[in-house]
Design an enzyme around this catalytic site. Structure first.
Site, PDB file in Angstrom:
ATOM      1  N   ASP A 174      -3.193   2.404  -5.046  1.00  0.00           N
ATOM      2  CA  ASP A 174      -1.866   2.397  -4.431  1.00  0.00           C
ATOM      3  C   ASP A 174      -1.168   1.042  -4.582  1.00  0.00           C
ATOM      4  OD1 ASP A 174      -4.016   1.639  -2.599  1.00  0.00           O
ATOM      5  OD2 ASP A 174      -2.519   1.526  -1.030  1.00  0.00           O
TER       6      ASP A 174
ATOM      7  N   HIS B   6      -2.360  -3.088  -3.484  1.00  0.00           N
ATOM      8  CA  HIS B   6      -3.741  -2.797  -3.100  1.00  0.00           C
ATOM      9  C   HIS B   6      -4.569  -2.528  -4.355  1.00  0.00           C
ATOM     10  CE1 HIS B   6      -6.373  -0.567   0.103  1.00  0.00           C
ATOM     11  NE2 HIS B   6      -6.848  -1.751  -0.199  1.00  0.00           N
TER      12      HIS B   6
ATOM     13  N   HIS C 139       0.845  -1.192   0.000  1.00  0.00           N
ATOM     14  CA  HIS C 139       0.000   0.000   0.000  1.00  0.00           C
ATOM     15  C   HIS C 139       0.884   1.247   0.000  1.00  0.00           C
ATOM     16  CE1 HIS C 139      -3.538  -2.295   1.757  1.00  0.00           C
ATOM     17  NE2 HIS C 139      -2.552  -3.040   2.212  1.00  0.00           N
TER      18      HIS C 139
ATOM     19  N   GLU D 140       2.557  -0.687   4.393  1.00  0.00           N
ATOM     20  CA  GLU D 140       2.321   0.660   3.883  1.00  0.00           C
ATOM     21  C   GLU D 140       3.655   1.339   3.619  1.00  0.00           C
ATOM     22  OE1 GLU D 140      -0.487   2.305   3.275  1.00  0.00           O
ATOM     23  OE2 GLU D 140      -2.077   1.282   4.410  1.00  0.00           O
TER      24      GLU D 140
END
Length: 198
Positions: free
Chosen positions: A168, A158, A33, A119
């Site tokens: 993303d 993602h 992500h 992330e």
């Protein structure tokens, strides 16, 4: 950066309450992500506050719409390569939302049940940093060595698992470069382990 009891050695721990047990204990997918809070701005503690339910809705106009969300990821890799871990890898983080993965020809939903969410601090259009790619490759190599069901072919974005909702980590993420670094890191780890993959 070895993994001990689900925690990445060297990562700063910021435990999130937004997690629970995996129904089957399966770890077989890695979802990448990107995130920046406020959008397009890097640094600060807003992402950590979001993942720990402490985001002030009045700190920025954008935050009013997301402060009540109950979300998390296993790991955040900041622009300088710092790793911040919110959820141990053996637990379920709440990162993928409504999503779908084609698993050997079979569609699967509820991806949080069996995936790890990482992330990258970024906004999808600004190039990610070399420090981020290196930290991601090193972390991914450890994950591959720790969880046998997770393979290099089971790393996705993602955007790919939720294409109608998410984009993303975006076009700024260099998949070819990441896979090149990952390959080099995996071979390095293989040699360090004396010719053993795990």
């Amino acid at each position: 950066m070895p993994i001990d009891a689900g925690w990445l050695s060297g990562a700063r721990r910021v435990p999130s309450p937004n997690r629970d047990a995996r129904p089957e204990g399966e770890v077989s997918l890695l979802v990448l992500h990107s995130i920046s809070l406020p959008p397009g701005e890097f640094g600060g503690e807003h992402v950590e506050r979001l993942f720990t339910n402490r985001l002030d809705p009045e700190a920025h106009p954008y935050f009013a719409a997301i402060a009540a969300l109950r979300v998390s990821a296993h790991l955040l890799i900041r622009r300088d390569g710092e790793c911040v871990q919110f959820v141990p890898f053996g637990d379920r983080a709440w990162h993928a939302g409504r999503s779908r993965w084609c698993d050997n020809g079979w569609p699967r939903t509820a991806l949080n049940d069996f995936s790890i969410g990482i992330e990258l601090e970024g906004d999808e259009v600004t190039p990610y940093t070399l420090a981020q790619y290196r930290a991601l490759a090193a972390t991914t190599a450890e994950l591959l060595a720790t969880y046998p069901a997770l393979t290099a072919h089971r790393i996705t974005s993602h955007a790919r698992v939720a294409p109608l909702r998410k984009s993303d980590p975006g076009p700024a993420f260099d998949w070819a470069y990441f896979r090149q670094l990952l390959g080099a890191q995996c071979w390095k780890d293989y040699a360090v382990r004396g010719g053993r993959w795990a």
